[in-house]
Scaffold this motif. Structure first.
Motif, PDB file in Angstrom:
ATOM      1  N   THR A   1     -28.700 -17.124 -54.365  1.00 53.42           N
ATOM      2  CA  THR A   1     -27.882 -16.932 -53.172  1.00 53.42           C
ATOM      3  C   THR A   1     -27.795 -15.445 -52.841  1.00 53.42           C
ATOM      4  O   THR A   1     -27.498 -14.626 -53.706  1.00 53.42           O
ATOM      5  CB  THR A   1     -26.465 -17.483 -53.393  1.00 53.42           C
ATOM      6  OG1 THR A   1     -26.555 -18.860 -53.768  1.00 53.42           O
ATOM      7  CG2 THR A   1     -25.627 -17.374 -52.130  1.00 53.42           C
ATOM      8  N   THR A   2     -28.056 -15.139 -51.573  1.00 54.51           N
ATOM      9  CA  THR A   2     -27.954 -13.766 -51.089  1.00 54.51           C
ATOM     10  C   THR A   2     -26.906 -13.734 -49.990  1.00 54.51           C
ATOM     11  O   THR A   2     -26.991 -14.496 -49.023  1.00 54.51           O
ATOM     12  CB  THR A   2     -29.307 -13.276 -50.526  1.00 54.51           C
ATOM     13  OG1 THR A   2     -30.307 -13.450 -51.534  1.00 54.51           O
ATOM     14  CG2 THR A   2     -29.225 -11.818 -50.107  1.00 54.51           C
ATOM     15  N   PHE A   3     -25.920 -12.850 -50.148  1.00 51.48           N
ATOM     16  CA  PHE A   3     -24.861 -12.709 -49.156  1.00 51.48           C
ATOM     17  C   PHE A   3     -25.142 -11.518 -48.255  1.00 51.48           C
ATOM     18  O   PHE A   3     -25.647 -10.489 -48.711  1.00 51.48           O
ATOM     19  CB  PHE A   3     -23.503 -12.503 -49.834  1.00 51.48           C
ATOM     20  CG  PHE A   3     -22.974 -13.739 -50.492  1.00 51.48           C
ATOM     21  CD1 PHE A   3     -22.227 -14.660 -49.772  1.00 51.48           C
ATOM     22  CD2 PHE A   3     -23.229 -13.995 -51.827  1.00 51.48           C
ATOM     23  CE1 PHE A   3     -21.745 -15.806 -50.376  1.00 51.48           C
ATOM     24  CE2 PHE A   3     -22.752 -15.134 -52.449  1.00 51.48           C
ATOM     25  CZ  PHE A   3     -22.011 -16.044 -51.708  1.00 51.48           C
ATOM     26  N   SER A   4     -24.801 -11.684 -47.007  1.00 46.39           N
ATOM     27  CA  SER A   4     -24.874 -10.599 -46.037  1.00 46.39           C
ATOM     28  C   SER A   4     -23.463 -10.387 -45.495  1.00 46.39           C
ATOM     29  O   SER A   4     -22.956 -11.214 -44.729  1.00 46.39           O
ATOM     30  CB  SER A   4     -25.835 -10.984 -44.908  1.00 46.39           C
ATOM     31  OG  SER A   4     -25.821  -9.996 -43.906  1.00 46.39           O
ATOM     32  N   ALA A   5     -22.839  -9.295 -45.925  1.00 50.66           N
ATOM     33  CA  ALA A   5     -21.462  -9.011 -45.495  1.00 50.66           C
ATOM     34  C   ALA A   5     -21.478  -8.506 -44.060  1.00 50.66           C
ATOM     35  O   ALA A   5     -22.262  -7.624 -43.707  1.00 50.66           O
ATOM     36  CB  ALA A   5     -20.833  -7.981 -46.417  1.00 50.66           C
TER      37      ALA A   5
ATOM     38  N   MET B   1     -17.818 -22.462 -52.861  1.00 46.46           N
ATOM     39  CA  MET B   1     -18.774 -21.620 -52.131  1.00 46.46           C
ATOM     40  C   MET B   1     -20.057 -22.382 -51.840  1.00 46.46           C
ATOM     41  O   MET B   1     -20.645 -22.204 -50.778  1.00 46.46           O
ATOM     42  CB  MET B   1     -19.094 -20.344 -52.930  1.00 46.46           C
ATOM     43  CG  MET B   1     -18.051 -19.266 -52.814  1.00 46.46           C
ATOM     44  SD  MET B   1     -17.626 -18.781 -51.117  1.00 46.46           S
ATOM     45  CE  MET B   1     -19.133 -18.041 -50.552  1.00 46.46           C
TER      46      MET B   1
ATOM     47  N   ALA C   1     -18.994 -13.241 -43.832  1.00 44.32           N
ATOM     48  CA  ALA C   1     -20.311 -13.144 -44.454  1.00 44.32           C
ATOM     49  C   ALA C   1     -21.194 -14.322 -44.063  1.00 44.32           C
ATOM     50  O   ALA C   1     -20.706 -15.397 -43.705  1.00 44.32           O
ATOM     51  CB  ALA C   1     -20.179 -13.091 -45.970  1.00 44.32           C
TER      52      ALA C   1
ATOM     53  N   ILE D   1     -21.352 -22.573 -48.079  1.00 43.10           N
ATOM     54  CA  ILE D   1     -22.651 -22.011 -47.680  1.00 43.10           C
ATOM     55  C   ILE D   1     -23.486 -23.066 -46.961  1.00 43.10           C
ATOM     56  O   ILE D   1     -24.102 -22.791 -45.928  1.00 43.10           O
ATOM     57  CB  ILE D   1     -23.396 -21.438 -48.909  1.00 43.10           C
ATOM     58  CG1 ILE D   1     -22.669 -20.192 -49.412  1.00 43.10           C
ATOM     59  CG2 ILE D   1     -24.848 -21.134 -48.568  1.00 43.10           C
ATOM     60  CD1 ILE D   1     -23.131 -19.717 -50.778  1.00 43.10           C
TER      61      ILE D   1
ATOM     62  N   LEU E   1     -17.608 -12.217 -56.565  1.00 42.06           N
ATOM     63  CA  LEU E   1     -17.657 -12.093 -55.102  1.00 42.06           C
ATOM     64  C   LEU E   1     -16.632 -11.073 -54.617  1.00 42.06           C
ATOM     65  O   LEU E   1     -16.932 -10.254 -53.734  1.00 42.06           O
ATOM     66  CB  LEU E   1     -17.419 -13.451 -54.441  1.00 42.06           C
ATOM     67  CG  LEU E   1     -18.570 -14.445 -54.521  1.00 42.06           C
ATOM     68  CD1 LEU E   1     -18.119 -15.815 -54.033  1.00 42.06           C
ATOM     69  CD2 LEU E   1     -19.757 -13.953 -53.713  1.00 42.06           C
TER      70      LEU E   1
ATOM     71  N   PHE F   1     -17.879  -7.780 -52.571  1.00 46.64           N
ATOM     72  CA  PHE F   1     -17.436  -7.490 -51.210  1.00 46.64           C
ATOM     73  C   PHE F   1     -16.503  -6.277 -51.153  1.00 46.64           C
ATOM     74  O   PHE F   1     -16.086  -5.864 -50.076  1.00 46.64           O
ATOM     75  CB  PHE F   1     -16.739  -8.706 -50.590  1.00 46.64           C
ATOM     76  CG  PHE F   1     -17.689  -9.786 -50.156  1.00 46.64           C
ATOM     77  CD1 PHE F   1     -18.588  -9.582 -49.128  1.00 46.64           C
ATOM     78  CD2 PHE F   1     -17.683 -11.020 -50.787  1.00 46.64           C
ATOM     79  CE1 PHE F   1     -19.466 -10.571 -48.724  1.00 46.64           C
ATOM     80  CE2 PHE F   1     -18.548 -12.022 -50.401  1.00 46.64           C
ATOM     81  CZ  PHE F   1     -19.455 -11.801 -49.366  1.00 46.64           C
TER      82      PHE F   1
ATOM     83  N   ALA G   1     -24.750 -16.330 -45.756  1.00 45.91           N
ATOM     84  CA  ALA G   1     -25.418 -16.476 -47.046  1.00 45.91           C
ATOM     85  C   ALA G   1     -26.673 -17.317 -46.875  1.00 45.91           C
ATOM     86  O   ALA G   1     -26.713 -18.235 -46.055  1.00 45.91           O
ATOM     87  CB  ALA G   1     -24.490 -17.129 -48.058  1.00 45.91           C
TER      88      ALA G   1
END
Length: 150
Positions: A120-124, A28, A111, A32, A96, A100, A113
């Motif tokens: 780390t910030t994820f945006s789905a 990951m 996603a 990213i 993860l 999700f 990130a």
């Protein structure tokens, strides 16, 4: 005439070979970095041992998917049953999966990130599973997730 035919066969062969050699990331951190560098969302495939091969065989192993993925996403494969993965990676992949909301395997999440101050910030963007209909239908549905019509 045979020279033109040989050249055509060479290019077609190269095209189909490329479809078989997709660049799936398993880290990951690397995914990213590449996603942010190329400004492309990640296509995260959650999979495991003993899951159906329909998604792989009917979608991911097609020339249409190879061309589409190269232009639109960074491919990430998280195998939740990979015994060679470190304990940290396995734990991260399970977190993860839960974050999700992945219920059934295999499933794909799209996603973005960002990493700020080592967090780390994820945006789905959305998720999609296997559906019969072939690569073109799957790609069309994926495009609706990646490029929603407003």
């Amino acid at each position: 005439m045979t020279k033109k035919l040989l050249i055509l066969l060479f290019f077609l062969g190269s095209f189909f070979m490329q479809a078989q050699t997709l660049a799936w990331r398993t880290s990951m951190t690397d995914a990213i970095a590449i996603s942010n560098e190329e400004r492309k969302p990640m296509l995260i495939l959650f999979t495991g041992a003993g899951v159906s091969d329909n998604l792989q065989n009917e979608i991911f192993k097609t020339p249409d998917f190879a061309v589409w993925s190269r232009d639109n996403v960074v491919l990430v494969k998280l195998d939740l049953s990979d015994s060679s993965a470190s304990d940290g990676d396995r734990e991260q992949n399970l977190k993860l999966k839960n974050a999700f909301g992945v219920q059934d395997l295999p499933e794909v999440c799209f996603a973005l990130a960002t990493v700020r101050k080592n967090k780390t910030t994820f945006s789905a963007l959305g998720k999609i599973a296997y559906k019969p209909g072939g690569a073109k239908a799957w790609i069309a549905e994926s495009n609706l997730i990646l490029h929603p019509v407003e």
